[in-house]
Design a protein around this motif. Sequence first.
Motif, PDB file in Angstrom:
ATOM      1  N   VAL A 163      76.133  79.518 -68.492  1.00  0.00           N
ATOM      2  CA  VAL A 163      75.459  80.426 -67.553  1.00  0.00           C
ATOM      3  C   VAL A 163      74.066  80.680 -68.121  1.00  0.00           C
ATOM      4  O   VAL A 163      73.913  81.424 -69.091  1.00  0.00           O
ATOM      5  CB  VAL A 163      76.237  81.740 -67.377  1.00  0.00           C
ATOM      6  N   PRO A 168      71.446  83.861 -64.587  1.00  0.00           N
ATOM      7  CA  PRO A 168      72.035  84.148 -63.278  1.00  0.00           C
ATOM      8  C   PRO A 168      71.159  85.023 -62.395  1.00  0.00           C
ATOM      9  O   PRO A 168      71.334  85.041 -61.170  1.00  0.00           O
ATOM     10  CB  PRO A 168      73.345  84.852 -63.620  1.00  0.00           C
ATOM     11  N   VAL A 173      78.196  87.299 -61.803  1.00  0.00           N
ATOM     12  CA  VAL A 173      79.052  86.329 -62.484  1.00  0.00           C
ATOM     13  C   VAL A 173      80.435  86.951 -62.629  1.00  0.00           C
ATOM     14  O   VAL A 173      80.568  88.038 -63.194  1.00  0.00           O
ATOM     15  CB  VAL A 173      78.500  85.953 -63.872  1.00  0.00           C
ATOM     16  N   TYR A 183      78.939  77.684 -58.543  1.00  0.00           N
ATOM     17  CA  TYR A 183      78.284  78.608 -57.630  1.00  0.00           C
ATOM     18  C   TYR A 183      78.911  78.511 -56.263  1.00  0.00           C
ATOM     19  O   TYR A 183      79.248  77.408 -55.791  1.00  0.00           O
ATOM     20  CB  TYR A 183      76.786  78.275 -57.532  1.00  0.00           C
TER      21      TYR A 183
END
Length: 225
Positions: free
Chosen positions: A67, A70, A75, A86
């Motif tokens: 990740v 973001p 998340v 996603y």
Amino acid sequence: MVEESKRPDFEGSELIVRYLGCRDYEPVWQSMKAFTAGRNAQTPDEFWIVEHNPVFTQGQAGKPEHVLFPGDIPVIQVDRGGQVTYHGPGQLVFYFLMDIRRKRSGPRAVVSALEDAVIEMLAGFGIEAHNKPDAPGVYVNGAKIAALGLRFRKMCSYHGLSLNVDMDLEPFNRINPCGYAGLDVVDMASVLGNVDNADANMAEVSRRLLVCLQKALNYPEITSG
């Protein structure tokens, strides 16, 4: 974006299909878990067809380093297999709430059947796609167009697959998709380009994919209305 679906749910002797419209991810995930925990040997299998508001989901063994940034997209740590992916508007998501013992099958065979169904459906739009033995999902010219991630509990599945139909792909740049740095991601709209294919909309893609999935998973074909 698909609005709250006005299409009817429908059912056959072995399968119920539910159109959920566009929903936040977490309530749907919690409903999947509750359904699976509460089902018994007589519970019909269900497919849930949905589109999600923007969210990154991280698999149960997901590594945080995948990740990247973001931003304002949440998340959520979930209990499926795989790494981060996603979900967002313009992406078609199928969830498979199945007792796979009825199919006399195992998890790997189910994943392969799902991949085969997506490949067959895409071929109907003139898109040549393939799978990879070491990386679940479906690819077009090396770019990922569909991701798969399932959870099996006492041989009953939940979670499912996501197919990129016509969406903003920018959020995939904020992660290493499915744990692969630099993996290209594509959607049907960009592959088709200027090809005049008015049928390549969410409703028609979901209809065709449903037919291919029923065939691949050996459900009798059922129709709405």
